[in-house]
Design a protein around this motif. Structure first.
Motif, PDB file in Angstrom:
ATOM      1  N   ILE A  93      -6.168  -8.242  -4.697  1.00 40.62           N
ATOM      2  CA  ILE A  93      -5.842  -6.817  -4.754  1.00 40.62           C
ATOM      3  C   ILE A  93      -6.422  -6.191  -6.020  1.00 40.62           C
ATOM      4  N   ASP A 126      -5.400  -0.632 -10.191  1.00 38.53           N
ATOM      5  CA  ASP A 126      -4.708   0.392  -9.401  1.00 38.53           C
ATOM      6  C   ASP A 126      -3.206   0.146  -9.392  1.00 38.53           C
ATOM      7  N   LEU A 127      -2.843  -1.109  -9.215  1.00 33.17           N
ATOM      8  CA  LEU A 127      -1.420  -1.446  -9.199  1.00 33.17           C
ATOM      9  C   LEU A 127      -0.759  -1.061 -10.525  1.00 33.17           C
ATOM     10  N   ASP A 138      -0.264   2.609 -10.888  1.00 35.70           N
ATOM     11  CA  ASP A 138       0.866   3.100 -10.090  1.00 35.70           C
ATOM     12  C   ASP A 138       2.196   2.757 -10.752  1.00 35.70           C
ATOM     13  N   HIS A 184       0.727  -2.301  -2.586  1.00 34.20           N
ATOM     14  CA  HIS A 184      -0.600  -2.804  -2.941  1.00 34.20           C
ATOM     15  C   HIS A 184      -0.919  -4.120  -2.264  1.00 34.20           C
ATOM     16  N   ARG A 187      -4.170  -3.413   4.098  1.00 35.34           N
ATOM     17  CA  ARG A 187      -4.588  -2.032   4.234  1.00 35.34           C
ATOM     18  C   ARG A 187      -5.054  -1.822   5.666  1.00 35.34           C
TER      19      ARG A 187
END
Ligand code: ADP
Ligand code: MG
Length: 599
Positions: free
Chosen positions: A511, A515-516, A519, A547, A551
């Motif tokens: 992942i 980005d995680l 967030d 995450h 997706r």
């Protein structure tokens, strides 16, 4: 200046200021009197939002001439027979509604007591009462209020528009109708019937559900779960809407304490807490909850209008409500909202195509998803938790899945647009949003691991470096211990960066960590102080789950899809994702056949 005793009519007007602040309050008091009088049918007629005219008609026990005379006297009540302010079993008890209303309006009462031969009437004009006079009336009581507040022009000025006052009357009556399903309630406004709820005759639970769905709409009946729990003599019953039935405001939360409609902050807070895990912050559930407890354990005397209550043991009440709701929702968690499938069906209704038919070439150039999806060589995902979706290949998919039709979510048949799994069930078909579903699975697994001790963590061979601004780094590092318990190890790394040492194993290692982290930073910034630990943990887990989930846009093979379906069946709350969106919808074969005119 001299101290003087105020004349009665002034005392009553002052009391009226507290109890009767608007037409809806008068309606509430009068209808509560009818309920206390054992009426089975109550008809309310108002004009101009009740400002001009209010009439309440009931078929209750009625009043004798002597009672008529007494009932408009201050602090005269038939409901406190033994001076006991603790055991209050009626809605009224203060004995001030009728004199208060009488002091600020023209009040006329017509009534015939049960088994009495004759009916009698009494009038109160601006606080002056007449003698009882014989009149004509069937068993029960009719009370008419005209020119409300004409003696208190200041109050009159503060009334809202006709619409707003009507809305308030309707709200009051609706709440009482919810609490008393065995009584018929009819409201007429400006000669138009606004509602007419028939008396329900089944047992209380069934009657309650029928009445609620008459008020909240049929969809409530099919998209709610019963709530029922008891702790130390306190019971909670009612119905809780599934998260997928949520609304944009909290005004569809109806609370009752010992049959009395209340708007209590403690209980509203409990409702929010119970759903916090299932609904996005700005969605609100629809619930109707009835709390019953010994009269000595609750004080309903806090406010004259009696919409606030005070509990002796607030902690007990809080624990009971939250756990009862969570439990009910858990049971209902696998059931997805039926409304959704109804919506889906209506959008699927065949359109009458007026234009020319699609040219063949265009129609046939659509990819054939069903074949694509079942191909053996669809690439398995990377970085994906094996527990959820083993990516081993199957020889003959159809043979392997034949017996899985009997599972609630059926056998996966196809994946469309790289996100929607179509599964065949015994009774129809199911469409799963794979991203939403997987997010819920990851989240629930996270929670189980967390509550079971520690979230499994997996070291990274090469630590990931994420650049952030200083306050965000501070925020993040201040939660370092908590994050570590959640499987995420971070360290400060030079100026303006952190390094990630290890991550929760569930997330896999493919992942996008920065980005995680970003967030999570947002999460902390938004909820710095507002949340308790449990809520905080759930938010972090939910963010991480989002995450870690598949997706949309990932192709799944048949076995992966079926594994996902089986896991959903075993996972609590799997009917909706962490944001309250449904994870799947179910369409009945009979409905599909109807679409095609086969039924
Ligand atoms: P409370 O409800 O607090 O007793 P109210 O002023 O509202 O005080 O009413 C006074 C009394 O009048 C009640 O106790 C009841 O005995 C009688 N009463 C009022 N409304 C009705 C009704 N619709 N049917 C029979 N009795 C009524
Ligand atoms: Mg009363």
């Amino acid at each position: 200046m001299r101290i003087r005793h105020l004349p009665d009519h002034l005392v009553n007007q002052i009391a009226a200021g507290e109890v009767i602040e608007r037409p809806a309050a008068a309606v509430k008091e009068l209808v509560e009197n009818s309920i206390d009088a054992d009426a089975t049918q109550i008809n309310v007629t108002i004009r101009e939002g009740g400002k001009n005219y209010i009439q309440i008609q009931d078929n209750g026990i009625g009043m004798s001439p002597a009672e008529l005379e007494a009932c408009v006297e201050r602090h005269a009540t038939s409901k406190l027979p033994d001076d006991d302010l603790v055991h209050i079993n009626h809605l009224g008890f203060r004995g001030e509604a009728l004199p208060s209303i009488g002091s600020v309006s023209n009040l006329s009462i017509r009534s015939r007591a049960s088994n009495a031969e004759d009916a009698w009437g009494i009038d109160v004009q601006s606080g002056q009462k007449s003698d009882p006079v014989p009149s004509a009336h069937p068993q029960g009581t009719t009370i008419t209020v005209t020119d409300l507040f004409h003696t208190t022009p200041a109050r009159l000025k503060f009334l809202k528009s006709e619409r707003a006052e009507y809305g308030a009357v309707k709200d009051v009556l609706t709440r009482l109708a919810m609490a008393f399903p065995h009584i018929g309630f009819k409201l007429t406004h400006n000669d138009k019937t606004s509602f007419d709820y028939r008396p329900q005759t089944q047992d209380l639970l069934q009657s309650s559900l029928k009445r609620l769905s008459a008020i909240l709409g049929q969809e409530f009946e099919h998209n709610s779960v019963p709530v029922s729990a008891e702790r130390e003599g306190v019971t909670i019953t009612g119905f809780a809407g599934l998260p997928t039935l949520s609304r944009g405001t909290s005004q569809y939360q109806f609370l009752f304490v010992n049959g009395r409609p209340v708007k209590d902050r403690l209980i509203l807070g409990c409702v929010r807490a119970a759903y916090s895990d299932l609904l996005h912050r700005d969605r609100h559930p629809v619930v109707a909850l009835f709390l019953d407890l010994a009269p000595e354990d609750v004080d309903v005397n806090v406010h004259p209008a009696k919409t606030e209550v005070r509990f002796k043991d607030a902690g007990l009440i809080r624990g009971l409500i939250i756990s009862a709701l969570k439990h009910a929702l858990l049971e209902g968690g696998q059931v997805t909202s039926q409304t959704i499938s109804t919506q889906a069906l209506s959008s699927l209704r065949p359109q009458t195509i007026s234009g020319p038919a699609l040219p063949v070439s265009r129609a046939s150039s659509y990819p054939r998803y069903s074949n694509l999806a079942l191909k053996e060589d669809s690439a398995p995902f990377q970085g994906f938790d094996q527990d959820f979706m083993p990516s081993s290949k199957t020889e003959d998919i159809y043979e392997a899945i034949e017996d899985t039709f009997t599972h609630p979510l059926g056998a996966a048949r196809a994946q469309l647009h790289e996100n929607y799994i179509i599964a065949q069930t015994e009774k129809g078909l199911v469409i799963v949003d794979q991203h939403a579903a997987h997010e819920r699975l990851v989240y629930e697994k996270f929670k189980t691991q967390f509550h079971g001790g520690k979230v499994e963590s997996q070291g990274l061979l090469v630590p990931e470096i994420v650049d952030l601004d200083d306050t965000d780094i501070q925020n993040l590092l201040s939660q370092k211990d908590l994050l570590q318990k959640l499987g995420l190890d971070i360290e400060a790394f030079g100026q303006g960066s952190i390094s990630i040492q290890s991550v929760p194993a569930i997330l896999g290692h493919k992942i996008n960590f920065s980005d995680l982290i970003r967030d999570l930073v947002d999460e902390f910034r938004e909820h710095k102080t507002t949340h308790g630990l449990e809520e905080k943990v759930n938010h972090i887990l939910s963010t991480m789950a989002c995450h870690g989930s598949v997706r949309s846009g990932r192709r799944l093979n048949a076995q992966e899809m079926n594994t996902l379906l089986r896991n959903m069946e075993q996972t609590p709350n799997s009917g909706h994702c962490n944001h309250g969106r449904p994870t799947y919808i179910e369409l009945d074969l009979t409905d599909i056949e109807k679409l095609f005119g086969r039924r």
